[in-house]
Write an enzyme that holds these catalytic residues in place. Structure first.
Site, short mmCIF file in Angstrom:
data_model
loop_
_atom_site.label_atom_id
_atom_site.label_comp_id
_atom_site.label_asym_id
_atom_site.label_seq_id
_atom_site.Cartn_x
_atom_site.Cartn_y
_atom_site.Cartn_z
N CYS A 86 5.69 -13.15 -2.56
CA CYS A 86 5.34 -14.10 -1.50
C CYS A 86 4.88 -15.42 -2.12
CB CYS A 86 4.30 -13.48 -0.56
SG CYS A 86 4.16 -14.34 1.03
N HIS A 194 6.43 -7.84 0.76
CA HIS A 194 5.26 -7.33 0.05
C HIS A 194 5.41 -5.84 -0.27
CE1 HIS A 194 2.35 -10.71 0.45
NE2 HIS A 194 3.10 -11.02 1.50
N GLU A 196 3.57 -4.13 -2.25
CA GLU A 196 2.24 -3.54 -2.39
C GLU A 196 1.65 -3.10 -1.05
OE1 GLU A 196 1.17 -7.82 -1.47
OE2 GLU A 196 2.84 -6.71 -2.38
#
EC number: 6.3.5.3
Length: 228
Positions: A86, A194, A196
């Site tokens: 990002c 993302h 994560e």
């Protein structure tokens, strides 16, 4: 694998990224400051999401001048693995690690939603625990995620297999539906979604875990697919 996450002023995904790598994927992972100038202790350096330095001027434009970025250039040039997620992707394009640029989303809105992706290249350090054609669902959260590159650059990205992830239903206007690309040598990846935020079934699925497992496999030679 020993990883580092650069924590810039305004980063807000640094702790999430450290948690995903350390507590879920099981690798060593340190938070480091943007003043750090020696990265030789690490196998992988990660540039997290957020709003580094408030994203003043434009996303990533100030962070690129942090002292750590010179060290990161040396690290990448020596073959170290770098991933920008990002805002991290935006920083890497601003700093010249990756081709292209990230513009305002097509509809000029901030988009925060899960998106469908396909794996285009499963032969990279960041995707070797997937298979080509795998369908993933990962969250996005960005206002400037519209990937742009000139026609010659886009053609080279496609020819060289540098497009790793592609949107199945383009949310932001990115050219060629690009969600993630590598540099020409394949050791630097930038991606807007993302991973994560998708490492536990309880919290939205585990489709992102393969990114970190791929890096562990690449650096340690241990196939960890069974852990997904």
């Amino acid at each position: 694998m020993k990883a580092a996450v650069i924590s810039f002023p305004g980063s807000n995904c640094d702790l999430d990224l450290q948690w995903a790598v350390r507590d879920i994927a099981g690798a060593e992972c340190d938070l480091i400051k943007p003043t750090q100038t020696d990265l030789t202790a690490y196998d992988v350096v990660m540039v997290p999401g957020g709003f580094s330095y408030g994203d003043y001027l434009r996303s990533g434009a100030i962070a690129r001048f942090s002292p750590v970025m010179d060290a990161l250039k040396q690290f990448a040039a020596a073959g170290g693995y770098v991933i920008g997620i990002c805002n991290g992707f935006q920083i890497l394009t601003e700093a010249g690690f990756l081709p292209g640029a990230l513009q305002w989303n097509r509809d000029l809105n901030f988009i925060c939603e899960p998106v469908a992706l396909t794996v285009e290249n499963a032969g990279t350090a960041f995707s070797n625990q997937y298979q080509v054609g795998d369908h993933l669902t990962l969250p996005i959260a960005h206002g400037e995620g519209n990937y742009y590159a000139d026609p010659e650059t886009l053609a080279a990205l496609e020819t060289n297999g540098q497009v790793v992830f592609r949107y199945a239903n383009n949310p932001n206007g990115s050219m060629h539906d690009i969600a993630g690309v590598t540099n020409e040598t394949g050791n630097v990846l930038g991606m807007m979604p993302h991973p994560e935020r998708a490492v536990e079934a309880l919290l939205g699925g585990t489709d992102g875990l393969g990114v970190f497992q791929s890096l562990i496999n690449q650096t340690e030679g241990a196939d960890v697919r069974g852990a997904r």
